[in-house]
Scaffold this motif. Structure first.
Motif, PDB file in Angstrom:
ATOM      1  N   ASP A  46      51.291 129.091 -11.922  1.00  0.00           N
ATOM      2  CA  ASP A  46      51.929 128.680 -10.590  1.00  0.00           C
ATOM      3  C   ASP A  46      52.660 127.425 -10.519  1.00  0.00           C
ATOM      4  O   ASP A  46      52.059 126.316 -10.614  1.00  0.00           O
ATOM      5  N   ASP A  47      53.976 127.379 -10.319  1.00  0.00           N
ATOM      6  CA  ASP A  47      54.831 126.092 -10.622  1.00  0.00           C
ATOM      7  C   ASP A  47      54.665 125.444  -9.308  1.00  0.00           C
ATOM      8  O   ASP A  47      55.300 124.290  -9.451  1.00  0.00           O
ATOM      9  N   ARG A  48      54.218 125.737  -8.531  1.00  0.00           N
ATOM     10  CA  ARG A  48      53.790 124.687  -7.018  1.00  0.00           C
ATOM     11  C   ARG A  48      52.564 123.767  -7.713  1.00  0.00           C
ATOM     12  O   ARG A  48      52.443 122.812  -6.995  1.00  0.00           O
ATOM     13  N   VAL A  49      51.675 124.305  -8.564  1.00  0.00           N
ATOM     14  CA  VAL A  49      50.585 123.454  -9.176  1.00  0.00           C
ATOM     15  C   VAL A  49      50.708 122.825 -10.440  1.00  0.00           C
ATOM     16  O   VAL A  49      50.527 121.569 -10.641  1.00  0.00           O
ATOM     17  N   TRP A  50      51.536 123.564 -11.267  1.00  0.00           N
ATOM     18  CA  TRP A  50      51.667 123.120 -12.726  1.00  0.00           C
ATOM     19  C   TRP A  50      53.091 123.025 -13.013  1.00  0.00           C
ATOM     20  O   TRP A  50      53.838 123.844 -13.495  1.00  0.00           O
ATOM     21  N   ASP A  74      53.945 117.127 -10.333  1.00  0.00           N
ATOM     22  CA  ASP A  74      52.452 117.267 -10.490  1.00  0.00           C
ATOM     23  C   ASP A  74      51.897 115.706  -9.786  1.00  0.00           C
ATOM     24  O   ASP A  74      52.178 114.705 -10.541  1.00  0.00           O
ATOM     25  N   PRO A  75      50.873 115.891  -8.846  1.00  0.00           N
ATOM     26  CA  PRO A  75      50.564 114.613  -8.219  1.00  0.00           C
ATOM     27  C   PRO A  75      49.450 113.903  -9.323  1.00  0.00           C
ATOM     28  O   PRO A  75      48.994 112.901  -8.908  1.00  0.00           O
ATOM     29  N   HIS A  76      48.969 114.455 -10.201  1.00  0.00           N
ATOM     30  CA  HIS A  76      47.912 114.278 -11.226  1.00  0.00           C
ATOM     31  C   HIS A  76      48.214 113.163 -12.013  1.00  0.00           C
ATOM     32  O   HIS A  76      47.903 112.488 -12.671  1.00  0.00           O
ATOM     33  N   LEU A  77      49.925 113.252 -12.416  1.00  0.00           N
ATOM     34  CA  LEU A  77      50.438 112.393 -13.462  1.00  0.00           C
ATOM     35  C   LEU A  77      50.860 111.025 -13.097  1.00  0.00           C
ATOM     36  O   LEU A  77      51.327 110.807 -12.081  1.00  0.00           O
ATOM     37  N   PRO A  78      50.470 109.931 -13.843  1.00  0.00           N
ATOM     38  CA  PRO A  78      50.821 108.702 -13.560  1.00  0.00           C
ATOM     39  C   PRO A  78      52.488 108.530 -13.544  1.00  0.00           C
ATOM     40  O   PRO A  78      52.987 107.664 -12.757  1.00  0.00           O
ATOM     41  N   VAL A  79      53.143 109.381 -14.343  1.00  0.00           N
ATOM     42  CA  VAL A  79      54.627 109.306 -14.490  1.00  0.00           C
ATOM     43  C   VAL A  79      55.088 111.033 -14.500  1.00  0.00           C
ATOM     44  O   VAL A  79      54.611 111.775 -15.312  1.00  0.00           O
ATOM     45  N   ASN A  80      55.725 111.193 -13.516  1.00  0.00           N
ATOM     46  CA  ASN A  80      56.603 112.707 -13.545  1.00  0.00           C
ATOM     47  C   ASN A  80      57.719 112.671 -14.539  1.00  0.00           C
ATOM     48  O   ASN A  80      58.292 111.530 -14.798  1.00  0.00           O
ATOM     49  N   TYR A  81      58.076 113.886 -15.213  1.00  0.00           N
ATOM     50  CA  TYR A  81      59.117 113.835 -15.890  1.00  0.00           C
ATOM     51  C   TYR A  81      59.467 115.455 -15.871  1.00  0.00           C
ATOM     52  O   TYR A  81      58.966 116.236 -15.496  1.00  0.00           O
ATOM     53  N   GLY A  82      60.664 115.718 -16.757  1.00  0.00           N
ATOM     54  CA  GLY A  82      61.145 117.085 -16.909  1.00  0.00           C
ATOM     55  C   GLY A  82      61.626 117.299 -18.276  1.00  0.00           C
ATOM     56  O   GLY A  82      61.509 116.075 -19.037  1.00  0.00           O
ATOM     57  N   SER A  83      62.237 118.256 -18.472  1.00  0.00           N
ATOM     58  CA  SER A  83      62.625 118.718 -20.089  1.00  0.00           C
ATOM     59  C   SER A  83      63.689 117.581 -20.512  1.00  0.00           C
ATOM     60  O   SER A  83      63.912 117.474 -21.621  1.00  0.00           O
ATOM     61  N   ASP A  84      64.429 116.948 -19.454  1.00  0.00           N
ATOM     62  CA  ASP A  84      65.452 116.259 -19.786  1.00  0.00           C
ATOM     63  C   ASP A  84      65.178 114.645 -19.897  1.00  0.00           C
ATOM     64  O   ASP A  84      65.891 113.843 -19.852  1.00  0.00           O
ATOM     65  N   SER A  85      64.031 114.442 -19.453  1.00  0.00           N
ATOM     66  CA  SER A  85      63.477 113.062 -19.200  1.00  0.00           C
ATOM     67  C   SER A  85      62.094 112.835 -19.891  1.00  0.00           C
ATOM     68  O   SER A  85      60.942 112.109 -19.716  1.00  0.00           O
ATOM     69  N   LEU A  86      61.763 113.580 -21.278  1.00  0.00           N
ATOM     70  CA  LEU A  86      60.604 113.470 -21.995  1.00  0.00           C
ATOM     71  C   LEU A  86      60.166 112.358 -22.323  1.00  0.00           C
ATOM     72  O   LEU A  86      59.042 111.971 -22.790  1.00  0.00           O
ATOM     73  N   GLU A  87      61.098 111.261 -22.458  1.00  0.00           N
ATOM     74  CA  GLU A  87      60.838 109.809 -22.884  1.00  0.00           C
ATOM     75  C   GLU A  87      59.721 109.299 -21.787  1.00  0.00           C
ATOM     76  O   GLU A  87      58.783 108.321 -22.261  1.00  0.00           O
ATOM     77  N   LEU A  88      59.706 109.642 -20.789  1.00  0.00           N
ATOM     78  CA  LEU A  88      58.685 109.270 -19.715  1.00  0.00           C
ATOM     79  C   LEU A  88      57.417 109.816 -19.852  1.00  0.00           C
ATOM     80  O   LEU A  88      56.475 109.067 -19.538  1.00  0.00           O
ATOM     81  N   ARG A  89      57.054 110.590 -21.050  1.00  0.00           N
ATOM     82  CA  ARG A  89      55.782 111.133 -21.111  1.00  0.00           C
ATOM     83  C   ARG A  89      54.787 110.087 -21.737  1.00  0.00           C
ATOM     84  O   ARG A  89      53.760 109.965 -21.854  1.00  0.00           O
TER      85      ARG A  89
END
Length: 503
Positions: free
Chosen positions: A266-270, A275-290
């Motif tokens: 469920d991509d509304r949750v995952w 994702d509201p549980h993450l300190p920093v949100n990111y995507g496949s083009d911003s992996l450095e934020l992980r």
């Protein structure tokens, strides 16, 4: 199409494993395809709390005389913000109507949905889930005057008696039975069959009997009109003695009505982008934020906050089936090679104690959190480097799919849904841009340890590592394809008159 979905769990109301995620996501995924799916749930406290605007549909007695009350209402959405996916305090509804079987005597008691506080099965589980199945058959025959399903979809052994009750009632409503894990079969002594309201002559090999016991799982496999399981590979595997758990003969007989439909998420949750549980949100083009998520996770769990150390993670039930003895035995070598290990889960007490001992032996390098923590699991996928799923068997597995979606590379054994979702990284798959993790074949310590070394070698190649992360994150992992396959399966089961709008 009007579908009654029967399950013992439902995310976000009650979850012990992947069954809840599927049961919670499928009704929403099928709505755009013209399917109105109404869940039917047992009246655990969490289910009652999650039902908004409940009204009484009716009261009835089970075949053994247990009084029940059936409620209908709207399922609540999870709260937004940091407590999302573990809280249902928001009054907003999901637009999904559902039924809950209310019986304090059956469902409101200490412990979990299936076990007592000391982890023993509830002594009357056969009646607790037979009641759920019996109400499903009543609903199929019009117990709610305002709504009647065209089809019933039962999930796992807890719903195994649904097709049997439908057959006993002479119902013309078809039933799909989905196997999530064949190893959990709902087995009970012969004496527990008495009073369930099913024909005495059905307790035989060509029926519900399984080596002298009552089997809810076998009932579903024998009496349902169609069968499905949660990955194509698992659908093939369970027809073999190695994976069939004693039911492979029956499954081979019914292979013509058995389908394998890979779960989605469920991509509304995952979704790491929001994702509201993450300190920093990111995507496949911003992996450095992980990196910010990894540092926060290491600090939260008492691990050394060192970005150069690859963080291997386990989010799992702590059971032998999940291959965790391999992880435990490989822990020393993993630490020696400069990695960290983080374990979240609960289960077998011996495994719990052994992993806790490793955390004490390697402070700052190994951390263990015993129990279930939905929010923490999101942070682990969002900050960990590797998710370990070396299962003996795995019907589908959602952990590796969460890992793919979050760029936490899966290290898996080539079985079931793990084989269907993760492409092994080698020179060819890296060159073709298809690699999404590391896969090993044999359930041997040497094979697992070699897979760990391969993952560490990949980690030391940052460009290749990032490419593999992006390949996994860009796969279509959501429920769209799976929902379309379920819709097609439903349509194939329904008579032409129903599809045309009649009955």
């Amino acid at each position: 199409m009007q579908i009654l979905q029967v399950s013992a769990e439902y995310f976000p109301l009650l979850k012990t494993g992947g069954l809840a995620d599927v049961a919670g996501a499928l009704p929403q995924a099928l709505r755009p395809l013209g399917c109105e799916v109404r869940p039917l749930l047992p009246g655990f406290a969490a289910m009652l709390d999650g039902l908004a605007e409940p009204v009484e549909v009716g009261r009835c007695l089970t075949p053994w005389g247990q009084p029940l009350r059936l409620l209908r209402g709207w399922l609540r959405e999870p709260a937004s913000g940091p407590q999302a996916a573990s809280s249902i305090t928001s009054p907003a509804s999901t637009g999904i109507q559902a039924y809950v079987v209310e019986s304090a005597e059956l469902y409101l008691r200490p412990g979990g949905p299936y076990e007592t506080p000391d982890k023993q099965p509830h002594a009357d589980n056969q009646r607790r889930f037979a009641a759920l199945c019996w109400v499903a058959a009543r609903l199929a025959e019009g117990f709610d005057p305002s709504w009647r399903p065209d089809l019933v979809h039962g999930h796992d052994w807890h719903a195994g008696l649904v097709p049997a009750y439908l057959a006993a009632a002479g119902s013309r409503v078809p039933c799909l039975f989905t196997v999530h894990n064949l190893a959990y079969q709902g087995l009970f002594p012969r004496a527990d069959y008495e009073g369930l309201g099913l024909p005495a002559q059905w307790f035989q090999m060509e029926g519900l009997e399984f080596y002298g016991q009552l089997s809810f799982m076998k009932a579903g496999l024998y009496y349902a009109d169609r069968l499905s399981t949660v990955s194509p590979s698992y659908a093939r595997e369970i027809q073999s003695p190695e994976f069939g758990c004693g039911l492979d003969g029956l499954l081979r007989q019914r292979q013509g009505v058995l389908s394998g439909i890979l779960n989605g998420i469920d991509d509304r949750v995952w979704n790491p982008l929001h994702d509201p549980h993450l300190p920093v949100n990111y995507g496949s083009d911003s992996l450095e934020l992980r990196a910010g998520n990894k540092a926060a996770l290491q600090a939260e769990l008492g691990l050394e906050v060192r970005p150069e150390l690859p963080l291997f993670t386990v989010v799992s039930r702590l059971t032998e089936q999940k291959g965790l003895p391999l992880v435990l035995a490989g822990c020393d070598a993993l630490v020696r090679q400069g990695a960290q290990l983080l374990v979240l889960g609960s289960g077998d007490s011996a495994l719990e104690a052994a992993f806790a001992a490793k955390a004490a032996q390697y402070p700052g390098r190994v951390a263990v959190r015993l129990g279930y923590d939905e929010a923490l699991s999101h942070r682990i996928f969002g900050g960990g480097d590797v998710t370990l799923v070396p299962s003996r068997f795995e019907p589908c597995g959602l952990t590796q799919i969460y890992g793919l979606a979050y760029g936490c590379l899966p290290l898996v054994r080539r079985v079931g849904g793990l084989a269907d979702t993760v492409t092994d990284a080698d020179l060819v798959t890296l060159d073709e841009g298809q690699a999404s993790g590391v896969v090993f074949d044999r359930m041997e310590q040497g094979d697992f340890d070699h897979a760990v070394r391969r993952m560490l070698a990949l980690y030391r190649r940052p460009a290749d590592w990032r490419q593999v992360q992006q390949t996994g994150m860009r796969q279509p992992l959501h429920w769209g394809d799976a929902a379309a396959r379920y819709q097609a399966l439903y349509r194939a089961m329904l008579p032409i008159a129903t599809l045309a709008g009649g009955r």
